[in-house]
Enzyme design. Structure first.
Site, PDB file in Angstrom:
ATOM      1  N   LYS A   1    -148.984 -76.026-102.384  1.00 46.90           N
ATOM      2  CA  LYS A   1    -150.046 -76.203-101.815  1.00 46.90           C
ATOM      3  C   LYS A   1    -151.253 -75.496-102.135  1.00 46.90           C
ATOM      4  O   LYS A   1    -152.322 -75.792-102.665  1.00 46.90           O
ATOM      5  CB  LYS A   1    -150.049 -75.918 -99.830  1.00 46.90           C
TER       6      LYS A   1
ATOM      7  N   ARG B   1    -139.856 -66.588-106.102  1.00 44.52           N
ATOM      8  CA  ARG B   1    -142.171 -66.060-106.018  1.00 44.52           C
ATOM      9  C   ARG B   1    -142.393 -64.936-105.617  1.00 44.52           C
ATOM     10  O   ARG B   1    -141.491 -64.103-105.677  1.00 44.52           O
ATOM     11  CB  ARG B   1    -142.157 -67.153-104.515  1.00 44.52           C
TER      12      ARG B   1
ATOM     13  N   ARG C   1    -143.544 -61.087-101.306  1.00 38.35           N
ATOM     14  CA  ARG C   1    -143.811 -61.347-100.448  1.00 38.35           C
ATOM     15  C   ARG C   1    -142.500 -61.133 -99.834  1.00 38.35           C
ATOM     16  O   ARG C   1    -142.015 -61.644-100.012  1.00 38.35           O
ATOM     17  CB  ARG C   1    -144.339 -62.615 -99.686  1.00 38.35           C
TER      18      ARG C   1
ATOM     19  N   ARG D   1    -151.009 -75.720 -88.566  1.00 35.34           N
ATOM     20  CA  ARG D   1    -149.463 -75.681 -89.026  1.00 35.34           C
ATOM     21  C   ARG D   1    -148.541 -76.655 -87.251  1.00 35.34           C
ATOM     22  O   ARG D   1    -147.780 -77.021 -87.715  1.00 35.34           O
ATOM     23  CB  ARG D   1    -148.943 -74.590 -88.219  1.00 35.34           C
TER      24      ARG D   1
ATOM     25  N   ARG E   1    -138.618 -70.215 -92.077  1.00 33.33           N
ATOM     26  CA  ARG E   1    -139.998 -71.563 -92.431  1.00 33.33           C
ATOM     27  C   ARG E   1    -139.619 -72.027 -92.298  1.00 33.33           C
ATOM     28  O   ARG E   1    -140.563 -72.878 -92.214  1.00 33.33           O
ATOM     29  CB  ARG E   1    -140.936 -69.941 -94.015  1.00 33.33           C
TER      30      ARG E   1
HETATM   31  P1  AMP Z   1    -148.572 -69.154 -95.478  1.00 34.28           P
HETATM   32  O1  AMP Z   1    -149.349 -67.702 -96.954  1.00 34.28           O
HETATM   33  O2  AMP Z   1    -149.420 -70.597 -95.747  1.00 34.28           O
HETATM   34  O3  AMP Z   1    -146.689 -69.454 -95.873  1.00 34.28           O
HETATM   35  O4  AMP Z   1    -148.206 -68.421 -94.334  1.00 34.28           O
HETATM   36  C1  AMP Z   1    -147.796 -67.014 -94.220  1.00 34.28           C
HETATM   37  C2  AMP Z   1    -147.402 -66.749 -92.614  1.00 34.28           C
HETATM   38  O5  AMP Z   1    -148.607 -66.474 -91.890  1.00 34.28           O
HETATM   39  C3  AMP Z   1    -146.349 -67.854 -92.260  1.00 34.28           C
HETATM   40  O6  AMP Z   1    -145.512 -67.447 -91.831  1.00 34.28           O
HETATM   41  C4  AMP Z   1    -147.238 -68.153 -91.043  1.00 34.28           C
HETATM   42  O7  AMP Z   1    -146.267 -66.212 -89.304  1.00 34.28           O
HETATM   43  C5  AMP Z   1    -148.778 -67.240 -90.218  1.00 34.28           C
HETATM   44  N1  AMP Z   1    -149.664 -68.158 -91.232  1.00 34.28           N
HETATM   45  C6  AMP Z   1    -149.785 -68.983 -91.535  1.00 34.28           C
HETATM   46  N2  AMP Z   1    -150.801 -69.896 -90.747  1.00 34.28           N
HETATM   47  C7  AMP Z   1    -150.665 -70.126 -89.905  1.00 34.28           C
HETATM   48  C8  AMP Z   1    -150.851 -70.738 -88.768  1.00 34.28           C
HETATM   49  N3  AMP Z   1    -151.897 -71.783 -88.637  1.00 34.28           N
HETATM   50  N4  AMP Z   1    -150.757 -70.793 -87.534  1.00 34.28           N
HETATM   51  C9  AMP Z   1    -150.037 -69.310 -87.353  1.00 34.28           C
HETATM   52  N5  AMP Z   1    -149.361 -68.764 -88.375  1.00 34.28           N
HETATM   53  C10 AMP Z   1    -149.580 -68.796 -89.411  1.00 34.28           C
END
Ligand code: AMP
Length: 217
Positions: free
Chosen positions: A14, A128, A161, A89, A172
């Site tokens: 994404k 990654r 990460r 989400r 996740r």
């Molecule tokens: P991402 O970089 O989008 O994979 O997000 C990394 C982490 O941030 C996720 O695994 C969640 O712990 C948190 N996170 C990101 N966006 C959200 C969201 N909309 N709601 C809740 N937690 C989020």
């Protein structure tokens, strides 16, 4: 107007597609994950609150995430559109977003589903690497930087990460299946869903195809 949401499992790409599309559409790319990581790095109270959830691969509580998103969407650069990457989400965040946009007399114009098979997701996420300074992403096998371990764009040392460790990744993906997957139907029923392929081949080509699909709407 391009008020877009990018939906897809962790590792679907994404962020990569959104980073290309934002240049073509001249709108900001808003990643809630990046906003959290930035806050964690700066040791803000928001960062402190979110850190443990993120490291365990859990969702940060809705109230915290929604308040952060509201602040970001109210900024001036969102008046002509935006790409949301990582929000909503779950269904309750989706309802919040509908309401927030309605308050600003706006609505989503499309929701892009970035669809990739699970095996590809796992391979991508475990390899990654990211630049902690400029957020550029790499892959140890598929897209390594020119100089091992260093970001091509800004020269910083790239890292894995913490939530890209295999155990956290599995969690996740479960969170995605349980909480985020139902959003596909939600947006399909509203006639907003646009599918983007990003499984094999070049992200630039997929982004171009997606751009054309969005322009036709
Ligand atoms: P991402 O970089 O989008 O994979 O997000 C990394 C982490 O941030 C996720 O695994 C969640 O712990 C948190 N996170 C990101 N966006 C959200 C969201 N909309 N709601 C809740 N937690 C989020």
């Amino acid at each position: 107007m391009n008020n877009l949401v990018f939906l897809g499992a962790p590792g679907a790409g994404k962020g990569t597609l959104a980073a290309i599309l934002k240049e073509k559409l001249h709108v900001p790319h808003i990643s809630t994950g990046d906003l959290f990581r930035d806050n964690i790095k700066k040791h803000t109270s928001l960062g402190d609150e979110a850190e443990a959830y993120i490291h365990e691969g859990k969702l940060v509580p809705d109230e915290v995430t929604e308040a952060m998103l509201r602040d970001r969407l109210e900024r001036q650069d969102c008046t002509e559109g935006f790409i949301l990457d990582g929000f909503p989400r779950n269904l309750s965040q989706a309802a919040y977003l509908d309401q927030l946009l309605a308050e600003q007399s706006k609505a989503l114009t499309a929701v892009v589903l970035v669809d990739v098979p699970e095996k590809v997701l796992l391979d991508r996420l475990t390899g990654r690497r990211v630049c902690p300074e400029c957020q550029a992403t790499y892959h140890v096998l598929f897209a390594p930087p020119a100089k091992e371990g260093l970001c091509d764009r800004c020269g910083a040392r790239i890292i894995q990460r913490e939530d890209d460790q295999e155990k956290t990744i599995r969690h996740r993906l479960e969170v995605y299946r349980e909480n985020t997957f139902p959003l596909i139907r939600y947006y399909e029923e509203k006639g907003l869903l646009v599918k983007a392929d990003n499984s094999e081949g070049e992200a630039d080509d997929h982004a171009e195809e997606l751009f054309r699909k969005l322009m036709k709407r």
